[in-house]
Write a protein that holds these residues in place. Structure first.
Motif, PDB file in Angstrom:
ATOM      1  N   SER A  16     -13.146   0.569  -2.778  1.00 17.41           N
ATOM      2  CA  SER A  16     -12.238   1.677  -2.480  1.00 17.41           C
ATOM      3  C   SER A  16     -10.806   1.280  -2.783  1.00 17.41           C
ATOM      4  CB  SER A  16     -12.369   2.071  -1.006  1.00 17.41           C
ATOM      5  OG  SER A  16     -11.275   2.831  -0.569  1.00 17.41           O
ATOM      6  N   LEU A  17     -10.092   2.106  -3.532  1.00 18.50           N
ATOM      7  CA  LEU A  17      -8.683   1.819  -3.789  1.00 18.50           C
ATOM      8  C   LEU A  17      -7.858   1.965  -2.514  1.00 18.50           C
ATOM      9  CD1 LEU A  17      -8.003   3.538  -7.249  1.00 18.50           C
ATOM     10  CD2 LEU A  17      -8.564   1.148  -6.773  1.00 18.50           C
ATOM     11  N   THR A  18      -8.258   2.853  -1.624  1.00 15.84           N
ATOM     12  CA  THR A  18      -7.501   3.052  -0.388  1.00 15.84           C
ATOM     13  C   THR A  18      -7.524   1.806   0.479  1.00 15.84           C
ATOM     14  OG1 THR A  18      -7.963   5.428  -0.385  1.00 15.84           O
ATOM     15  CG2 THR A  18      -7.305   4.443   1.703  1.00 15.84           C
ATOM     16  N   SER A  19      -8.716   1.256   0.734  1.00 11.38           N
ATOM     17  CA  SER A  19      -8.799   0.057   1.575  1.00 11.38           C
ATOM     18  C   SER A  19      -8.198  -1.153   0.873  1.00 11.38           C
ATOM     19  CB  SER A  19     -10.256  -0.224   1.958  1.00 11.38           C
ATOM     20  OG  SER A  19     -11.052  -0.433   0.806  1.00 11.38           O
ATOM     21  N   THR A  20      -8.298  -1.186  -0.444  1.00 18.04           N
ATOM     22  CA  THR A  20      -7.717  -2.294  -1.199  1.00 18.04           C
ATOM     23  C   THR A  20      -6.196  -2.249  -1.133  1.00 18.04           C
ATOM     24  OG1 THR A  20      -9.602  -2.442  -2.678  1.00 18.04           O
ATOM     25  CG2 THR A  20      -7.513  -3.291  -3.500  1.00 18.04           C
ATOM     26  N   ARG A  21      -5.626  -1.063  -1.278  1.00 14.14           N
ATOM     27  CA  ARG A  21      -4.179  -0.923  -1.142  1.00 14.14           C
ATOM     28  C   ARG A  21      -3.725  -1.414   0.235  1.00 14.14           C
ATOM     29  NH1 ARG A  21      -0.207   1.742  -3.499  1.00 14.14           N
ATOM     30  NH2 ARG A  21      -1.638   2.707  -4.982  1.00 14.14           N
ATOM     31  N   GLU A  22      -4.456  -1.044   1.271  1.00 14.64           N
ATOM     32  CA  GLU A  22      -4.102  -1.482   2.624  1.00 14.64           C
ATOM     33  C   GLU A  22      -4.153  -3.003   2.739  1.00 14.64           C
ATOM     34  OE1 GLU A  22      -6.893   0.587   5.032  1.00 14.64           O
ATOM     35  OE2 GLU A  22      -5.837   2.522   4.906  1.00 14.64           O
ATOM     36  N   ARG A  23      -5.172  -3.599   2.146  1.00 13.54           N
ATOM     37  CA  ARG A  23      -5.319  -5.051   2.226  1.00 13.54           C
ATOM     38  C   ARG A  23      -4.178  -5.767   1.517  1.00 13.54           C
ATOM     39  NH1 ARG A  23      -6.487  -9.594   4.878  1.00 13.54           N
ATOM     40  NH2 ARG A  23      -7.166 -11.288   3.502  1.00 13.54           N
ATOM     41  N   TRP A  24      -3.905  -5.424   0.270  1.00 13.60           N
ATOM     42  CA  TRP A  24      -2.872  -6.134  -0.484  1.00 13.60           C
ATOM     43  C   TRP A  24      -1.484  -5.860   0.082  1.00 13.60           C
ATOM     44  CZ3 TRP A  24      -3.899 -10.003  -3.756  1.00 13.60           C
ATOM     45  CH2 TRP A  24      -5.206 -10.112  -4.218  1.00 13.60           C
ATOM     46  N   THR A  25      -1.252  -4.667   0.596  1.00 10.51           N
ATOM     47  CA  THR A  25       0.032  -4.386   1.237  1.00 10.51           C
ATOM     48  C   THR A  25       0.203  -5.235   2.487  1.00 10.51           C
ATOM     49  OG1 THR A  25       0.029  -2.111   0.396  1.00 10.51           O
ATOM     50  CG2 THR A  25       1.469  -2.572   2.249  1.00 10.51           C
ATOM     51  N   SER A  26      -0.868  -5.399   3.257  1.00 12.57           N
ATOM     52  CA  SER A  26      -0.786  -6.216   4.473  1.00 12.57           C
ATOM     53  C   SER A  26      -0.503  -7.677   4.158  1.00 12.57           C
ATOM     54  CB  SER A  26      -2.090  -6.100   5.274  1.00 12.57           C
ATOM     55  OG  SER A  26      -3.146  -6.835   4.668  1.00 12.57           O
ATOM     56  N   LEU A  27      -0.855  -8.114   2.949  1.00 12.57           N
ATOM     57  CA  LEU A  27      -0.600  -9.499   2.537  1.00 12.57           C
ATOM     58  C   LEU A  27       0.806  -9.670   1.956  1.00 12.57           C
ATOM     59  CD1 LEU A  27      -4.002 -10.406   0.817  1.00 12.57           C
ATOM     60  CD2 LEU A  27      -3.246 -10.974   3.141  1.00 12.57           C
ATOM     61  N   GLY A  28       1.597  -8.613   1.979  1.00 15.02           N
ATOM     62  CA  GLY A  28       2.982  -8.718   1.534  1.00 15.02           C
ATOM     63  C   GLY A  28       3.212  -8.397   0.074  1.00 15.02           C
ATOM     64  N   PHE A  29       2.266  -7.700  -0.559  1.00 16.58           N
ATOM     65  CA  PHE A  29       2.420  -7.319  -1.961  1.00 16.58           C
ATOM     66  C   PHE A  29       2.847  -5.859  -2.068  1.00 16.58           C
ATOM     67  CE2 PHE A  29      -0.659 -10.805  -2.070  1.00 16.58           C
ATOM     68  CZ  PHE A  29      -0.162 -11.591  -3.091  1.00 16.58           C
ATOM     69  N   THR A  30       3.639  -5.567  -3.072  1.00 18.73           N
ATOM     70  CA  THR A  30       3.961  -4.192  -3.420  1.00 18.73           C
ATOM     71  C   THR A  30       2.888  -3.691  -4.379  1.00 18.73           C
ATOM     72  OG1 THR A  30       6.329  -4.560  -3.163  1.00 18.73           O
ATOM     73  CG2 THR A  30       5.661  -2.690  -4.512  1.00 18.73           C
ATOM     74  N   VAL A  31       2.247  -2.584  -4.033  1.00 23.78           N
ATOM     75  CA  VAL A  31       1.147  -2.052  -4.833  1.00 23.78           C
ATOM     76  C   VAL A  31       1.618  -0.781  -5.538  1.00 23.78           C
ATOM     77  CG1 VAL A  31      -1.244  -1.276  -4.826  1.00 23.78           C
ATOM     78  CG2 VAL A  31      -0.487  -2.994  -3.154  1.00 23.78           C
ATOM     79  N   ALA A  32       1.451  -0.735  -6.849  1.00 24.04           N
ATOM     80  CA  ALA A  32       1.883   0.416  -7.639  1.00 24.04           C
ATOM     81  C   ALA A  32       1.010   1.634  -7.330  1.00 24.04           C
ATOM     82  CB  ALA A  32       1.807   0.079  -9.125  1.00 24.04           C
ATOM     83  N   PRO A  33       1.476   2.820  -7.666  1.00 19.62           N
ATOM     84  CA  PRO A  33       0.669   4.028  -7.438  1.00 19.62           C
ATOM     85  C   PRO A  33      -0.667   3.966  -8.172  1.00 19.62           C
ATOM     86  CG  PRO A  33       2.943   4.623  -7.930  1.00 19.62           C
ATOM     87  CD  PRO A  33       2.819   3.156  -8.207  1.00 19.62           C
ATOM     88  N   ASP A  34      -1.643   4.684  -7.643  1.00 21.39           N
ATOM     89  CA  ASP A  34      -2.953   4.752  -8.284  1.00 21.39           C
ATOM     90  C   ASP A  34      -2.826   5.344  -9.685  1.00 21.39           C
ATOM     91  OD1 ASP A  34      -3.789   3.925  -5.808  1.00 21.39           O
ATOM     92  OD2 ASP A  34      -5.152   5.619  -5.454  1.00 21.39           O
ATOM     93  N   ALA A  35      -3.673   4.872 -10.588  1.00 18.48           N
ATOM     94  CA  ALA A  35      -3.762   5.421 -11.943  1.00 18.48           C
ATOM     95  C   ALA A  35      -5.233   5.582 -12.292  1.00 18.48           C
ATOM     96  CB  ALA A  35      -3.071   4.511 -12.943  1.00 18.48           C
ATOM     97  N   ARG A  36      -5.522   6.501 -13.206  1.00 17.93           N
ATOM     98  CA  ARG A  36      -6.908   6.761 -13.618  1.00 17.93           C
ATOM     99  C   ARG A  36      -7.093   6.481 -15.099  1.00 17.93           C
ATOM    100  NH1 ARG A  36     -10.427  10.909 -10.772  1.00 17.93           N
ATOM    101  NH2 ARG A  36      -9.761  10.833  -8.594  1.00 17.93           N
ATOM    102  N   HIS A  37      -8.283   5.965 -15.416  1.00 18.66           N
ATOM    103  CA  HIS A  37      -8.685   5.771 -16.803  1.00 18.66           C
ATOM    104  C   HIS A  37      -9.516   6.968 -17.257  1.00 18.66           C
ATOM    105  CE1 HIS A  37      -8.486   1.290 -15.604  1.00 18.66           C
ATOM    106  NE2 HIS A  37      -7.368   1.620 -16.209  1.00 18.66           N
TER     107      HIS A  37
END
Length: 290
Positions: A16-37
């Motif tokens: 899930s991109l949602t849970s992944t965004r939460e995880r990497w943000t909690s680790l102190g990373f800036t996560v770019a907006p979602d994009a689709r292929h």
């Protein structure tokens, strides 16, 4: 004469991109907006000032992804099916390329190519609201003994669109990927693959690992014991093949990064985070001078 390659990005299949965004943000990373292929996958990338990046990737349109798999689109079959086969993890390593066609020829010469080069593009919205076409041309390298580890040269089209100042400023002080690690029961079995993907002909070989110094980074294939000795955590079981398994990210100040790494251990002068939901690979913070 071969050209020593550098790391471009790491493809990290997730549920899930949602849970992944939460995880990497909690680790102190800036996560770019979602994009689709255009073939059913989507990402939420983490960009760094050293021009490397992480690409957490999930299936966002199952029908489109299944269609791409039926058409033997390797990027989709290797990434989209990874979670079902192995769970979240680290499926692909992309090498920076200025000429994917030349890299394809080099992979053919080394006996590791997987088909001709592949390209795709999409429209990206710029900060001023205008749109611009961005995309990549890819040349794949594989070893059939390692069906869940894929490598490709990645030539960006309009790469400048990806790197924005607000994307590369991270609260944890991260500056970029400086080392990538794989694991194999017998690392020496994959020396031809390692030479081909890195462009490095002088590998350091021991009973526990083979190591290639790349341009600005290091690529190592560890034995499970070597991986454990290096990171202080258990390696995934590679069976008789090879798995991509860990990354080292340089931070400006390792002590300042520590509060962003709950559940980590200190090992080998690194802060090491074992795999976690939304973060399927081992992540290690390393100080700039290490």
């Amino acid at each position: 004469m071969s050209t020593i390659r550098s790391v471009d990005h790491l493809v990290l299949p997730v549920a899930s991109l949602t849970s992944t965004r939460e995880r990497w943000t909690s680790l102190g990373f800036t996560v770019a907006p979602d994009a689709r292929h255009p073939f059913g996958t989507g990402n939420c990338c983490v960009f760094f000032e050293n021009r490397t990046y992480l690409e957490p990737l999930a299936v966002v349109d199952r029908a489109a992804a299944e269609q791409a798999e039926s058409e033997d689109v390797l990027f989709v079959s290797r990434a989209a099916g990874y979670v079902a086969r192995r769970g979240e993890g680290f499926a692909m390593l992309a090498l920076r390329s200025g000429d994917a066609a030349a890299d394809h020829a080099a992979f053919v010469g080394a006996g590791v190519s997987r088909g001709s080069d592949f390209r795709f593009s999409r429209r990206a919205v710029l900060p001023d609201g205008k749109e611009r076409e961005i995309g990549v041309v890819l040349a794949f390298a594989v070893d059939e003994r390692a069906p869940d580890a894929t490598f490709f040269a990645c030539q960006h089209l309009a790469a400048d669109v990806l790197w924005r100042p607000e994307y590369v400023a991270h609260p944890n002080g991260a500056r970029g990927v400086v080392a990538v690690s794989a694991v194999a029961s017998s690392p020496a079995d994959f020396h031809i693959l390692a030479e081909a993907i890195t462009g490095q002909r002088e590998l350091r070989v021991t009973s526990f690992e083979i190591e290639a110094e790349m341009a600005g980074a290091r690529f190592t294939v560890f034995s499970p014991l070597g991986f454990r000795a290096h990171f202080g955590v258990e390696a995934p079981d590679p069976g008789q093949g090879l798995l991509l398994a860990g990354m080292e990210i340089e931070v400006a100040d390792i002590d300042a990064a520590a509060p962003f790494a709950p559940g980590s251990i200190r090992h080998n002068r690194m802060i090491v985070l074992p795999p976690h939901p939304g973060q399927g690979a081992v992540v290690a913070f390393r100080g700039r001078s290490e």
